[in-house]
Design a protein around this motif. Structure first.
Motif, PDB file in Angstrom:
ATOM      1  N   ASP A 143      44.521  21.858  38.783  1.00  0.00           N
ATOM      2  CA  ASP A 143      45.350  22.920  38.226  1.00  0.00           C
ATOM      3  C   ASP A 143      46.245  22.399  37.116  1.00  0.00           C
ATOM      4  O   ASP A 143      46.521  23.100  36.141  1.00  0.00           O
ATOM      5  N   GLU A 144      46.713  21.163  37.260  1.00  0.00           N
ATOM      6  CA  GLU A 144      47.574  20.559  36.242  1.00  0.00           C
ATOM      7  C   GLU A 144      47.217  19.086  36.062  1.00  0.00           C
ATOM      8  O   GLU A 144      46.818  18.416  37.022  1.00  0.00           O
ATOM      9  N   VAL A 145      47.385  18.608  34.850  1.00  0.00           N
ATOM     10  CA  VAL A 145      47.131  17.195  34.537  1.00  0.00           C
ATOM     11  C   VAL A 145      48.295  16.680  33.695  1.00  0.00           C
ATOM     12  O   VAL A 145      49.147  17.448  33.244  1.00  0.00           O
ATOM     13  N   GLY A 146      48.301  15.373  33.454  1.00  0.00           N
ATOM     14  CA  GLY A 146      49.370  14.786  32.668  1.00  0.00           C
ATOM     15  C   GLY A 146      49.375  15.310  31.231  1.00  0.00           C
ATOM     16  O   GLY A 146      48.332  15.364  30.573  1.00  0.00           O
ATOM     17  N   LEU A 147      50.547  15.696  30.745  1.00  0.00           N
ATOM     18  CA  LEU A 147      50.677  16.232  29.391  1.00  0.00           C
ATOM     19  C   LEU A 147      50.326  15.179  28.347  1.00  0.00           C
ATOM     20  O   LEU A 147      49.673  15.479  27.342  1.00  0.00           O
ATOM     21  N   SER A 148      50.731  13.945  28.579  1.00  0.00           N
ATOM     22  CA  SER A 148      50.438  12.891  27.597  1.00  0.00           C
ATOM     23  C   SER A 148      48.934  12.663  27.470  1.00  0.00           C
ATOM     24  O   SER A 148      48.415  12.421  26.372  1.00  0.00           O
ATOM     25  N   GLY A 149      48.201  12.758  28.595  1.00  0.00           N
ATOM     26  CA  GLY A 149      46.750  12.603  28.555  1.00  0.00           C
ATOM     27  C   GLY A 149      46.081  13.719  27.769  1.00  0.00           C
ATOM     28  O   GLY A 149      45.119  13.474  27.019  1.00  0.00           O
ATOM     29  N   GLU A 150      46.598  14.949  27.913  1.00  0.00           N
ATOM     30  CA  GLU A 150      46.040  16.075  27.167  1.00  0.00           C
ATOM     31  C   GLU A 150      46.269  15.901  25.665  1.00  0.00           C
ATOM     32  O   GLU A 150      45.384  16.195  24.852  1.00  0.00           O
ATOM     33  N   LEU A 151      47.448  15.426  25.296  1.00  0.00           N
ATOM     34  CA  LEU A 151      47.735  15.205  23.877  1.00  0.00           C
ATOM     35  C   LEU A 151      46.880  14.071  23.313  1.00  0.00           C
ATOM     36  O   LEU A 151      46.430  14.145  22.167  1.00  0.00           O
ATOM     37  N   ASP A 152      46.652  13.027  24.109  1.00  0.00           N
ATOM     38  CA  ASP A 152      45.770  11.945  23.662  1.00  0.00           C
ATOM     39  C   ASP A 152      44.357  12.475  23.425  1.00  0.00           C
ATOM     40  O   ASP A 152      43.684  12.077  22.465  1.00  0.00           O
ATOM     41  N   PHE A 153      43.919  13.358  24.302  1.00  0.00           N
ATOM     42  CA  PHE A 153      42.593  13.954  24.171  1.00  0.00           C
ATOM     43  C   PHE A 153      42.496  14.762  22.871  1.00  0.00           C
ATOM     44  O   PHE A 153      41.491  14.706  22.156  1.00  0.00           O
ATOM     45  N   VAL A 154      43.573  15.505  22.564  1.00  0.00           N
ATOM     46  CA  VAL A 154      43.613  16.284  21.322  1.00  0.00           C
ATOM     47  C   VAL A 154      43.544  15.358  20.108  1.00  0.00           C
ATOM     48  O   VAL A 154      42.795  15.612  19.146  1.00  0.00           O
ATOM     49  N   LYS A 155      44.303  14.270  20.150  1.00  0.00           N
ATOM     50  CA  LYS A 155      44.321  13.339  19.014  1.00  0.00           C
ATOM     51  C   LYS A 155      42.959  12.662  18.824  1.00  0.00           C
ATOM     52  O   LYS A 155      42.520  12.447  17.692  1.00  0.00           O
ATOM     53  N   GLN A 156      42.296  12.348  19.925  1.00  0.00           N
ATOM     54  CA  GLN A 156      40.958  11.760  19.824  1.00  0.00           C
ATOM     55  C   GLN A 156      39.979  12.760  19.206  1.00  0.00           C
ATOM     56  O   GLN A 156      39.126  12.392  18.384  1.00  0.00           O
ATOM     57  N   TYR A 157      40.118  14.019  19.607  1.00  0.00           N
ATOM     58  CA  TYR A 157      39.240  15.069  19.066  1.00  0.00           C
ATOM     59  C   TYR A 157      39.462  15.234  17.563  1.00  0.00           C
ATOM     60  O   TYR A 157      38.509  15.359  16.791  1.00  0.00           O
ATOM     61  N   THR A 180      55.506  11.817  28.979  1.00  0.00           N
ATOM     62  CA  THR A 180      54.965  11.015  30.080  1.00  0.00           C
ATOM     63  C   THR A 180      55.112  11.679  31.441  1.00  0.00           C
ATOM     64  O   THR A 180      54.223  11.581  32.292  1.00  0.00           O
ATOM     65  N   TYR A 181      56.219  12.390  31.664  1.00  0.00           N
ATOM     66  CA  TYR A 181      56.563  12.801  33.025  1.00  0.00           C
ATOM     67  C   TYR A 181      56.303  14.285  33.310  1.00  0.00           C
ATOM     68  O   TYR A 181      56.807  14.830  34.289  1.00  0.00           O
ATOM     69  N   HIS A 182      55.531  14.925  32.483  1.00  0.00           N
ATOM     70  CA  HIS A 182      55.263  16.344  32.701  1.00  0.00           C
ATOM     71  C   HIS A 182      53.765  16.601  32.845  1.00  0.00           C
ATOM     72  O   HIS A 182      52.939  15.842  32.338  1.00  0.00           O
ATOM     73  N   ARG A 183      53.452  17.691  33.537  1.00  0.00           N
ATOM     74  CA  ARG A 183      52.060  18.071  33.773  1.00  0.00           C
ATOM     75  C   ARG A 183      51.807  19.471  33.218  1.00  0.00           C
ATOM     76  O   ARG A 183      52.744  20.275  33.094  1.00  0.00           O
ATOM     77  N   ILE A 184      50.539  19.725  32.902  1.00  0.00           N
ATOM     78  CA  ILE A 184      50.193  20.975  32.214  1.00  0.00           C
ATOM     79  C   ILE A 184      48.791  21.423  32.638  1.00  0.00           C
ATOM     80  O   ILE A 184      47.995  20.629  33.156  1.00  0.00           O
ATOM     81  N   VAL A 185      48.491  22.698  32.421  1.00  0.00           N
ATOM     82  CA  VAL A 185      47.149  23.206  32.700  1.00  0.00           C
ATOM     83  C   VAL A 185      46.149  22.497  31.778  1.00  0.00           C
ATOM     84  O   VAL A 185      46.366  22.437  30.569  1.00  0.00           O
ATOM     85  N   PRO A 186      45.073  21.937  32.321  1.00  0.00           N
ATOM     86  CA  PRO A 186      44.137  21.165  31.489  1.00  0.00           C
ATOM     87  C   PRO A 186      43.336  22.024  30.527  1.00  0.00           C
ATOM     88  O   PRO A 186      43.081  23.204  30.761  1.00  0.00           O
ATOM     89  N   MET A 187      42.935  21.410  29.429  1.00  0.00           N
ATOM     90  CA  MET A 187      42.025  21.973  28.437  1.00  0.00           C
ATOM     91  C   MET A 187      42.581  23.179  27.670  1.00  0.00           C
ATOM     92  O   MET A 187      41.831  23.866  26.983  1.00  0.00           O
ATOM     93  N   VAL A 188      43.881  23.438  27.777  1.00  0.00           N
ATOM     94  CA  VAL A 188      44.480  24.534  27.014  1.00  0.00           C
ATOM     95  C   VAL A 188      44.732  24.094  25.573  1.00  0.00           C
ATOM     96  O   VAL A 188      44.373  24.790  24.615  1.00  0.00           O
ATOM     97  N   LEU A 189      45.335  22.931  25.410  1.00  0.00           N
ATOM     98  CA  LEU A 189      45.666  22.439  24.065  1.00  0.00           C
ATOM     99  C   LEU A 189      44.410  22.215  23.229  1.00  0.00           C
ATOM    100  O   LEU A 189      44.365  22.593  22.055  1.00  0.00           O
ATOM    101  N   ILE A 190      43.392  21.615  23.829  1.00  0.00           N
ATOM    102  CA  ILE A 190      42.174  21.324  23.081  1.00  0.00           C
ATOM    103  C   ILE A 190      41.469  22.626  22.678  1.00  0.00           C
ATOM    104  O   ILE A 190      40.846  22.704  21.616  1.00  0.00           O
ATOM    105  N   THR A 191      41.575  23.647  23.506  1.00  0.00           N
ATOM    106  CA  THR A 191      40.959  24.933  23.166  1.00  0.00           C
ATOM    107  C   THR A 191      41.645  25.555  21.958  1.00  0.00           C
ATOM    108  O   THR A 191      40.989  26.114  21.075  1.00  0.00           O
ATOM    109  N   ILE A 192      42.978  25.442  21.919  1.00  0.00           N
ATOM    110  CA  ILE A 192      43.728  25.968  20.776  1.00  0.00           C
ATOM    111  C   ILE A 192      43.330  25.234  19.493  1.00  0.00           C
ATOM    112  O   ILE A 192      43.087  25.855  18.457  1.00  0.00           O
ATOM    113  N   VAL A 193      43.263  23.909  19.581  1.00  0.00           N
ATOM    114  CA  VAL A 193      42.902  23.102  18.404  1.00  0.00           C
ATOM    115  C   VAL A 193      41.460  23.363  17.985  1.00  0.00           C
ATOM    116  O   VAL A 193      41.161  23.536  16.801  1.00  0.00           O
TER     117      VAL A 193
END
Length: 285
Positions: A143-157, A180-193
């Motif tokens: 349901d939620e993953v690390g926010l920093s990991g999602e942003l890293d995924f966006v930057k790699q994309y 570092t210390y927050h969690r977010i719904v996965p794959m939302v940021l990458i979908t927007i980008v």
């Protein structure tokens, strides 16, 4: 005034008959009064009974409607649960068919071979391998993953996309804050980008695809703004893809309270902007 006695003959006992008549008259009046009282009381009771019956019927109808609505809501919930289970089952099936560790290791092998011939090509393979490992990991199904990991995924994309076009496209990404210390719904940021890259045009520094990620006072704001492609029919694979921007709203509502997040879409004539906000302070309450 005339006495009632004048209506009777003048003979012995006439006064007795007169008194009896008066008594009978008043008795009749009393009986009439009681009869009228009984009639109106019975009528009032019947009216009250009719009102009570009508109120009972209305209450039963409301109960029936409420039960029907509850049944429909239960069915919709069951359908949603089944849909989620189906999606998870399909993802599990995909992972079973194509083992992500096998693919990742294979890409690493390709990376070692390709890098000898072209460092740039090797870097592309490595970046893609990292993205694949993240996208197919079990974390992306939570349901939620690390926010920093999602942003890293966006930057790699973004980096992979820029390498694809030999850095002849302009994507301006900025971030501010400790994610570092927050969690977010996965794959939302990458979908927007991904949506912005797919439908935008950014082959000039003046119309770069601008992405901003900020975290201030536990409020995360992610803004993606792009110039619309004036030739939408020329966009490759322009059909429906993935969960889509519109469906993100439904996905977010299943995880976040409405007051703790927002997804604003500004669809202008030439520009398209998505503003995604999450207030982590409100999530803690």
């Amino acid at each position: 005034m005339y006495s009632i006695a004048f209506f009777f003959p003048d003979y012995p006992g006439a006064e007795v008959n007169q008194s009896r008549l008066i008594h009978n008259f008043w008795s009749a009046q009393i009986y009439t009064f009681y009869a009228l009282g009984y009639y109106f009381a019975e009528k009032s009771i019947n009216q009250q009974i009719e009102i009570a019956v009508r109120d009972k019927e209305i209450a039963e109808q409301k109960i029936a409607i409420a039960e029907k609505e509850a049944k429909i809501a239960k069915q919709e919930l069951e359908i949603a649960i089944l849909a989620k289970e189906k999606a998870l089952a399909e993802m599990a099936f995909l992972r079973a068919q194509i083992n992500p560790h096998f693919m990742y290791n294979t890409l690493n092998m390709i990376f070692e071979r390709v890098r000898k011939a072209s460092r740039e090509a090797g870097d592309i393979v490595l970046a893609f391998a990292e993205m694949l490992r993240y996208a197919t990991s079990t974390k992306s199904q939570e349901d939620e993953v690390g926010l920093s990991g999602e942003l890293d995924f966006v930057k790699q994309y973004i980096e992979l996309h820029m390498q694809r076009f030999h850095y002849k496209v302009y994507i301006d990404f900025e971030e501010d804050g400790d994610f570092t210390y927050h969690r977010i719904v996965p794959m939302v940021l990458i979908t927007i980008v991904e949506n912005g890259i797919k439908h935008g045009i950014f082959d000039d520094p003046e119309i770069a695809f601008r992405i901003r990620a900020t975290l201030i006072d536990d409020e995360f704001v992610f803004i993606a703004s792009n110039k619309k492609n004036p030739y939408p029919n020329a966009i490759a694979d322009a059909g429906k893809t993935g969960i889509g921007i519109k469906n993100i709203k439904k996905r977010l509502l299943t995880t976040y309270p409405a007051e703790a997040h927002s997804l604003e879409i500004i669809d202008g004539e030439e520009d398209y902007t998505v503003i995604f906000t999450v207030n982590f302070n409100l999530l803690k309450k």
